[in-house]
Design a protein around this motif. Structure first.
Motif, mmCIF file in Angstrom:
data_model
loop_
_atom_site.group_PDB
_atom_site.id
_atom_site.type_symbol
_atom_site.label_atom_id
_atom_site.label_comp_id
_atom_site.label_asym_id
_atom_site.label_seq_id
_atom_site.Cartn_x
_atom_site.Cartn_y
_atom_site.Cartn_z
ATOM 1 N N LYS A 144 91.556 56.175 -67.578
ATOM 2 C CA LYS A 144 90.992 57.957 -66.805
ATOM 3 C C LYS A 144 89.135 57.568 -67.113
ATOM 4 N N ASP A 145 88.613 57.300 -67.335
ATOM 5 C CA ASP A 145 87.514 57.037 -67.647
ATOM 6 C C ASP A 145 86.973 55.948 -66.385
ATOM 7 N N THR A 146 87.805 55.546 -66.298
ATOM 8 C CA THR A 146 87.864 53.921 -65.353
ATOM 9 C C THR A 146 87.873 54.722 -64.078
ATOM 10 N N ILE A 147 89.270 55.207 -64.102
ATOM 11 C CA ILE A 147 89.177 55.911 -62.253
ATOM 12 C C ILE A 147 88.321 56.899 -62.004
ATOM 13 N N THR A 148 87.564 57.471 -63.154
ATOM 14 C CA THR A 148 86.474 58.684 -62.346
ATOM 15 C C THR A 148 85.289 57.249 -62.552
ATOM 16 N N ALA A 149 85.357 56.696 -63.232
ATOM 17 C CA ALA A 149 84.324 55.757 -62.566
ATOM 18 C C ALA A 149 84.362 55.492 -61.686
ATOM 19 N N PRO A 155 83.343 57.549 -53.486
ATOM 20 C CA PRO A 155 83.792 58.578 -53.249
ATOM 21 C C PRO A 155 84.962 59.020 -52.424
ATOM 22 N N ASN A 156 85.043 58.199 -50.750
ATOM 23 C CA ASN A 156 85.528 58.427 -49.640
ATOM 24 C C ASN A 156 86.474 57.216 -49.426
ATOM 25 N N ALA A 157 86.562 56.824 -51.195
ATOM 26 C CA ALA A 157 87.715 55.263 -51.011
ATOM 27 C C ALA A 157 89.025 56.174 -51.187
ATOM 28 N N THR A 158 90.038 55.763 -50.532
ATOM 29 C CA THR A 158 91.641 55.811 -50.169
ATOM 30 C C THR A 158 92.220 55.493 -51.984
ATOM 31 N N LYS A 159 93.103 56.364 -51.981
ATOM 32 C CA LYS A 159 93.518 55.402 -53.769
ATOM 33 C C LYS A 159 94.378 54.930 -53.706
ATOM 34 N N GLU A 160 94.596 53.710 -52.585
ATOM 35 C CA GLU A 160 94.937 52.290 -52.358
ATOM 36 C C GLU A 160 94.034 51.511 -53.215
ATOM 37 N N GLU A 161 91.765 52.285 -52.151
ATOM 38 C CA GLU A 161 91.167 51.053 -52.731
ATOM 39 C C GLU A 161 91.073 51.418 -53.442
ATOM 40 N N VAL A 162 90.975 52.457 -54.480
ATOM 41 C CA VAL A 162 90.648 53.372 -55.616
ATOM 42 C C VAL A 162 91.891 52.313 -57.008
ATOM 43 N N PHE A 210 98.739 54.387 -63.896
ATOM 44 C CA PHE A 210 97.411 54.679 -62.686
ATOM 45 C C PHE A 210 97.719 55.509 -62.227
ATOM 46 N N ASN A 211 98.948 56.090 -61.303
ATOM 47 C CA ASN A 211 99.271 57.177 -60.036
ATOM 48 C C ASN A 211 99.182 58.322 -61.377
ATOM 49 N N HIS A 212 99.565 57.977 -62.532
ATOM 50 C CA HIS A 212 99.912 58.872 -63.293
ATOM 51 C C HIS A 212 98.380 59.922 -64.032
ATOM 52 N N TYR A 213 97.116 58.867 -64.180
ATOM 53 C CA TYR A 213 96.346 59.662 -64.577
ATOM 54 C C TYR A 213 95.701 60.213 -63.218
ATOM 55 N N PHE A 214 95.389 59.444 -61.864
ATOM 56 C CA PHE A 214 95.402 59.173 -60.358
ATOM 57 C C PHE A 214 94.806 60.747 -60.276
ATOM 58 N N ASP A 215 96.779 61.723 -60.515
ATOM 59 C CA ASP A 215 97.159 62.925 -60.076
ATOM 60 C C ASP A 215 96.522 63.956 -61.290
ATOM 61 N N LEU A 216 95.836 63.460 -62.189
ATOM 62 C CA LEU A 216 95.738 64.884 -62.664
ATOM 63 C C LEU A 216 94.734 65.589 -62.284
#
Length: 216
Positions: A144-149, A155-162, A210-216
């Motif tokens: 969660k912390d890595t995805i948030t950072a 901020p404009n990155a797509t999910k795939e880029e993230v 990753f998908n699980h925590y990205f979509d929270l």
């Protein structure tokens, strides 16, 4: 003392005068920092440090003081905050009321040694304690912390880029060949990093987690 409410310390463990000094003069300084490094984070790190001090039979007053001072350097450049924090502690003459000059030097070095990317092992058990205490290596927290950072940085990155940035960072830091090192065997962090590495080894599970925590 305002932070001594039975959660993690008692007068039999930490010197009451030292505790009062730290709570009055040191801990309030964290209220001026961003929430990620704020007072609640420091209190948790103190808790972890005291637990590890008990396990390793290290001096509990030294472990407490190191934890309390270790991130004060964040008032300056983050890249050298561990060096700055060590200097802040070592120059605080008030600590001579409780510690020898040799102990203060050891505590300074422990703060200098607490960064995950450090090239050398901590120089004392106190460096090991603070290096372990600043990390919360549960799968949920790390992901969660890595995805948030990453989302804040791009901020404009797509999910795939993230995900690409995420995978690169997670692998470089937490994989079997990653740069993070643990210094106290059988700690909670050792259990956590084992789970993280298990997920990293499976591309499918890494993507799904990753998908699980990205979509929270």
């Amino acid at each position: 003392p305002i932070y001594n409410n039975g959660r993690f310390m008692s007068s039999r463990e930490v010197n009451l005068e030292l505790m009062s000094f730290v709570e009055t003069n040191i801990l309030p300084q964290y209220n001026n920092l961003e929430s990620h490094h704020g007072l609640s984070k420091i209190l948790n790190i103190i808790k972890q440090s005291l637990q590890l001090a008990r396990v390793t039979t290290a001096d509990i007053n030294m472990a407490y003081t190191i934890a309390a001072y270790h991130d004060l350097g964040l008032n300056g450049p983050k890249a050298i905050h561990h060096i700055t924090g060590g200097k802040i502690l070592s120059k605080d003459a008030r600590l001579l009321n409780w510690f020898s000059k040799e102990q203060i030097t050891t505590m300074k070095e422990a703060i200098e040694d607490h960064r995950a990317s450090m090239a050398h092992a901590p120089r004392s058990i106190y460096g090991c304690i603070i290096a372990e205490s600043v990390r919360d290596l549960t799968l949920e927290t790390v992901f969660k912390d890595t995805i948030t950072a990453i989302r804040q940085q791009y901020p404009n990155a797509t999910k795939e880029e993230v995900f690409r940035y995420f995978k690169k960072h997670i692998t470089a830091k937490y994989s079997v060949n990653g740069y993070i090192r643990l210094w106290i065997p059988n700690s909670n962090n050792a259990k956590g990093i084992s789970e993280i590495r298990r997920v990293i080894e499976s591309e499918v599970e890494l993507q799904n987690t990753f998908n699980h925590y990205f979509d929270l």
